[in-house]
Scaffold this active site. Structure first.
Site, short mmCIF file in Angstrom:
data_model
loop_
_atom_site.label_atom_id
_atom_site.label_comp_id
_atom_site.label_asym_id
_atom_site.label_seq_id
_atom_site.Cartn_x
_atom_site.Cartn_y
_atom_site.Cartn_z
N ALA A 126 0.88 -1.11 -0.09
CA ALA A 126 -0.13 0.11 -0.07
C ALA A 126 0.80 1.00 -0.16
CB ALA A 126 -0.89 0.01 1.02
N GLY A 128 1.94 5.23 -1.41
CA GLY A 128 1.27 6.22 -1.74
C GLY A 128 -0.16 6.22 -1.55
N LYS A 129 -0.91 6.53 -2.38
CA LYS A 129 -2.37 6.96 -2.20
C LYS A 129 -3.23 5.42 -2.11
CE LYS A 129 -2.81 11.50 -4.16
NZ LYS A 129 -2.93 12.22 -5.38
N ASP A 215 -2.94 -7.95 -4.39
CA ASP A 215 -3.04 -6.66 -4.76
C ASP A 215 -3.76 -5.92 -3.59
OD1 ASP A 215 -1.55 -6.28 -6.98
OD2 ASP A 215 -3.30 -5.48 -8.11
N ASP A 217 -5.66 -3.20 -3.90
CA ASP A 217 -7.10 -2.48 -4.63
C ASP A 217 -8.09 -3.60 -4.81
OD1 ASP A 217 -5.47 -3.84 -6.56
OD2 ASP A 217 -6.11 -2.27 -8.08
N GLY A 239 -10.20 -11.68 -17.52
CA GLY A 239 -10.23 -10.77 -18.73
C GLY A 239 -10.27 -11.40 -19.74
N TYR A 240 -9.39 -12.78 -19.94
CA TYR A 240 -8.83 -13.41 -21.04
C TYR A 240 -9.31 -14.74 -21.01
CZ TYR A 240 -6.21 -8.96 -21.01
OH TYR A 240 -5.87 -7.72 -20.85
N GLU A 307 3.42 -8.57 -14.06
CA GLU A 307 2.65 -9.73 -14.42
C GLU A 307 2.99 -10.45 -15.90
OE1 GLU A 307 -1.94 -9.27 -14.39
OE2 GLU A 307 -1.74 -8.58 -16.40
C1 5GW Z 1 0.40 1.36 -9.78
C2 5GW Z 1 0.40 1.86 -11.00
C3 5GW Z 1 1.00 2.92 -11.29
C4 5GW Z 1 1.48 3.57 -10.36
C5 5GW Z 1 1.78 3.14 -8.99
C6 5GW Z 1 1.04 2.02 -8.66
C7 5GW Z 1 0.89 1.43 -7.21
C8 5GW Z 1 0.76 0.07 -6.90
C9 5GW Z 1 1.22 2.47 -6.18
O1 5GW Z 1 1.26 3.79 -6.48
N1 5GW Z 1 1.11 1.81 -4.88
C10 5GW Z 1 0.92 0.67 -4.73
O2 5GW Z 1 0.84 0.21 -3.30
N2 5GW Z 1 0.66 -0.09 -5.61
C11 5GW Z 1 0.71 -1.45 -5.50
O3 5GW Z 1 0.75 -2.40 -6.59
C12 5GW Z 1 -0.74 -2.03 -4.72
O4 5GW Z 1 -0.68 -3.18 -4.03
C13 5GW Z 1 -1.55 -2.34 -6.27
O5 5GW Z 1 -2.72 -3.12 -5.78
C14 5GW Z 1 -0.41 -3.16 -6.75
C15 5GW Z 1 -0.69 -3.38 -8.26
O6 5GW Z 1 -1.09 -1.97 -8.93
P1 5GW Z 1 -2.47 -1.90 -9.51
O7 5GW Z 1 -3.45 -2.44 -8.54
O8 5GW Z 1 -2.73 -0.47 -9.89
O9 5GW Z 1 -2.45 -2.81 -11.01
P2 5GW Z 1 -3.88 -3.15 -11.39
O10 5GW Z 1 -3.27 -4.11 -12.91
O11 5GW Z 1 -4.53 -3.93 -10.62
O12 5GW Z 1 -4.50 -1.84 -12.15
MN MN Z 2 -4.92 -4.11 -8.73
#
Ligand code: 5GW
Ligand code: MN
Length: 358
Positions: A126, A128-129, A215, A217, A239-240, A307
């Site tokens: 977790a 940043g934001k 993850d 999120d 998705g695939y 990934e």
């Molecule tokens: C992710 C993308 C671009 C810039 C920063 C991040 C980012 C990811 C971040 O600023 N802080 C962070 O904690 N993460 C970690 O990486 C989170 O655990 C996040 O769930 C994981 C993967 O990034 P996601 O969730 O944005 O990727 P997708 O493919 O699920 O959208």
């Molecule tokens: Mn994610």
């Protein structure tokens, strides 16, 4: 040779010694080892894979991980080999189970793993934001993720003060690990594997059996439990899975260490959830990290970063358990009919609001 007036030839001495050595080995192999071969001794405090703590060292190591002992008289419905789900495939061509709702008995599985007193570690980043997703992640994990098992969640964050207080059941705990802030996603992503590897080496090997890397999120909606345990565990991307492999977003440039050629690849797996036995995930993290770094040195970044490297790894090193897309759906995506339950899913996020400028 003269001894007390008796005449003993050297050859007799040699024969006697050989006889004694023979007795020793006979005793060792047939008496000592036989007690371990079929009667597995009771499981020690934590059933880790290698040397269980309070046991005499043995020569044929018994791997507790693969021993599935059930309590006697456990009542559950009769399994069938001709009736079951027909709308989905529940086994890969390399004979790894593909976990779908209706293919396993949760009560039976829990009773097996309860006896093993397993410890599950979870890593979640977790940075940043993304800290804003943590509360919901932790609260829903309490409700659905390995309920009534020992779970240790490791939160990696640059904002330790903002980690929410969430009540956890007995046997469950949370540890916060500080990481430096970063504005570059590539850096966060690359360091993720390195930090997972370090955590396994420095902490988990002492007391954990399995690890899941998830993850932040995302949220749990229904059971994610012992059915997901395996050596190397991958989740199929929602998705695939109906697409031809030619459409999978693998890294397609041969210069990259994440390269998967056209006409190759089994499934497209999620970067947002993977796991398995400590030693398997250690190997995965180590390999993906060094491939990631090698690519970076050559000025190449794989299509979907981590990934892509994970997908390359899983193509060569087949997962021993595959989790269906029930285990990582996406909240914006309507549920397909074969998905009877959504267990875990990515929440809808406002990319502009949460991601650092890259
Ligand atoms: C992710 C993308 C671009 C810039 C920063 C991040 C980012 C990811 C971040 O600023 N802080 C962070 O904690 N993460 C970690 O990486 C989170 O655990 C996040 O769930 C994981 C993967 O990034 P996601 O969730 O944005 O990727 P997708 O493919 O699920 O959208
Ligand atoms: Mn994610």
């Amino acid at each position: 040779m003269q001894m007390n007036g008796m005449n003993i030839k050297p050859v007799t001495v040699i024969l006697l010694v050989l006889l004694l050595v023979g007795f020793y080995y006979y005793y060792y192999y047939y008496y000592y080892l036989s007690q371990y071969r079929f009667n597995v001794p009771p499981c020690p405090t934590s059933c880790s894979t290698s040397e269980p703590k309070d046991r005499v060292p043995d020569v044929i190591p018994t791997d507790y991980v693969f021993h599935l002992k059930t309590p006697d008289h456990l009542q559950y419905s009769q399994p069938s080999i001709v009736k079951g789900r027909t709308d989905v495939v529940a086994v890969t061509p390399w004979l790894a189970p593909i976990v779908w709702e209706g293919t396993f008995n949760p009560v039976l599985l829990d009773s097996i793993y309860k006896q093993k007193k397993i410890n599950i570690a979870v890593t979640v980043f977790a940075v940043g934001k993304y800290i804003m997703f943590l509360k919901n992640f932790l609260e829903t994990a309490e409700k659905h993720f390995f309920v009534s098992f020992n779970v240790h969640i490791y939160v990696f964050t640059d904002r330790p003060k903002e980690v929410p207080k969430v009540n956890m059941a007995p046997g469950r705990q949370l540890t916060v690990r500080s990481v430096p802030s970063s504005n570059r996603w590539q850096e966060i992503s690359a360091r993720r594997m390195e930090l997972i590897q370090k955590l396994i080496e420095e902490q988990l090997r002492k007391h954990s059996d399995y690890i899941f890397c998830l993850d932040v999120d995302s949220q749990f909606h229904s059971r994610w439990g012992t059915e997901s345990l395996g050596g190397l565990v991958a989740v199929i991307h929602p998705g695939y899975y109906l697409d031809d492999r030619g459409k999978f977003p693998y890294e397609r440039r041969p210069e990259s260490r994440a390269y998967v050629a056209h006409g190759e690849g089994d499934f497209y797996y999620c970067g947002g959830a993977f796991g398995g036995l400590l030693q398997e995930v250690f190997l995965l993290a180590n390999t993906c990290r060094s491939n990631f770094e090698e690519d970076a040195k050559n000025g190449i970044e794989a299509a979907w970063q981590e990934e892509s490297h994970l997908n390359r790894y899983m193509w060569i090193n087949k997962p021993s358990k595959v989790l269906s897309p029930e285990y990582l759906w996406q909240d914006f995506k309507p549920r397909n009919p074969e998905v009877k339950t959504i267990r875990f899913s990515g929440v809808i996020k406002n990319y502009a609001a949460i991601r650092p400028n890259v």
